[in-house]
Scaffold this active site. Sequence first.
Site, PDB file in Angstrom:
ATOM      1  N   LEU A  25       0.866  -1.176   0.000  1.00 40.27           N
ATOM      2  CA  LEU A  25       0.000   0.000   0.000  1.00 40.27           C
ATOM      3  C   LEU A  25       0.906   1.231   0.000  1.00 40.27           C
ATOM      4  O   LEU A  25       1.987   1.215   0.602  1.00 40.27           O
ATOM      5  CB  LEU A  25      -0.877   0.044   1.257  1.00 40.27           C
ATOM      6  CG  LEU A  25      -2.101  -0.865   1.352  1.00 40.27           C
ATOM      7  CD1 LEU A  25      -2.794  -0.660   2.700  1.00 40.27           C
ATOM      8  CD2 LEU A  25      -3.073  -0.626   0.220  1.00 40.27           C
ATOM      9  N   ASP A  26       0.457   2.299  -0.651  1.00 35.47           N
ATOM     10  CA  ASP A  26       1.206   3.547  -0.580  1.00 35.47           C
ATOM     11  C   ASP A  26       1.316   3.996   0.873  1.00 35.47           C
ATOM     12  O   ASP A  26       0.423   3.721   1.699  1.00 35.47           O
ATOM     13  CB  ASP A  26       0.504   4.645  -1.379  1.00 35.47           C
ATOM     14  CG  ASP A  26       0.515   4.381  -2.879  1.00 35.47           C
ATOM     15  OD1 ASP A  26       1.345   3.574  -3.330  1.00 35.47           O
ATOM     16  OD2 ASP A  26      -0.313   4.986  -3.590  1.00 35.47           O
ATOM     17  N   ARG A  27       2.364   4.726   1.159  1.00 36.63           N
ATOM     18  CA  ARG A  27       2.596   5.210   2.522  1.00 36.63           C
ATOM     19  C   ARG A  27       1.409   5.995   3.068  1.00 36.63           C
ATOM     20  O   ARG A  27       1.015   5.853   4.229  1.00 36.63           O
ATOM     21  CB  ARG A  27       3.857   6.078   2.539  1.00 36.63           C
ATOM     22  CG  ARG A  27       4.198   6.655   3.903  1.00 36.63           C
ATOM     23  CD  ARG A  27       5.488   7.459   3.835  1.00 36.63           C
ATOM     24  NE  ARG A  27       5.820   8.029   5.117  1.00 36.63           N
ATOM     25  CZ  ARG A  27       6.913   8.759   5.355  1.00 36.63           C
ATOM     26  NH1 ARG A  27       7.763   8.994   4.368  1.00 36.63           N
ATOM     27  NH2 ARG A  27       7.148   9.251   6.554  1.00 36.63           N
TER      28      ARG A  27
END
Length: 336
Positions: A144-146
């Site tokens: 997942l993106d940060r």
Amino acid sequence: MSAEGERSAVRWVTVGEDNHGQRVDNFLLAQLRGVPKSVVYRIVRKGEVRVNKGRVKPDTRLKSGDQVRIPPVTQKKKEVAVLPGARVQEVMESAIVFENDDMLVVNKPAGIAVHGGSGLDFGLIEVLRAARPQGRFLELVHRLDRDTSGLIMVAKKRSALRFLQDELRHKRIRKHYHALVAGVWPAAVDRVAAPLLRYELSNGERRVRVDDEGKESLTTYRVLTVYAGYSLVQASPVTGRTHQIRVHSAYAGHPIAGDDKYMDDASLKAFRAEGGRRLMLHAFALEFALPGSGDAMRLEAPYDEPFGVMLEKLALRPGINASGANAQDINNKRTS
């Protein structure tokens, strides 16, 4: 000891059940962290790596019980790692929404990367490993993106990792995200199919754009709630490209609120002025088969406070509010 690192001794390693079926090169790369790939492939090519005393090729598949000879190599000296503190370990452990012998699923907080690197001392996976020093195997199944919150799967066995990644490749795992987007999303637009291409800015930052030279990409959409100025949508990626939902939403003319990469400056500034504190993208639900049993599983993750508070604020604002979910539903998603 050289300035470059330490010279290891010959090792014989017994292949465990978790490594059954793994390629020799991948097994060695895990055993010899810090050793360049070129060195690993060279020692295999020269016959210095043996399996049950016989020569092997990089793509040879290992079996449980095999004896692997690993020759002496120079490994870089390990830097002193910055260990996650007890508080962040507790936060991550409390974010676990499901766990069995094969895997666990975490409701990742926004702002925490899934792994360390690029200036970060640690990420979600390093925190989990620090909190579970007895765990022999913990690996991310996907990413997942940060700045995206929500559900992410972590394998506790190599066999579970192989199974779940194979399920992902065959599109048998369904991911459903909730995103607050700018403007009124047309109910008739239930999918965005546009090829995505990764590229780099002059400063080295990676971005994605719609481009005919890119990879085929598809996201399906469903409108959940329409507010004055924004829409809450469910976005379900059929393919799994980097920044897919973020770019597809912006391409459709409705960028995700708080997206400092793909939202125009004026809209981003307006969202910030309303108290927006984060990227409004949340991995809300996962549908998958459990490793081992194959039993069907559906998991949902509540919103964090900034996400839920923003939706509550919009629900109380005068204007459009056509919905499949009311303010109480939103509150339940945040606190359940």
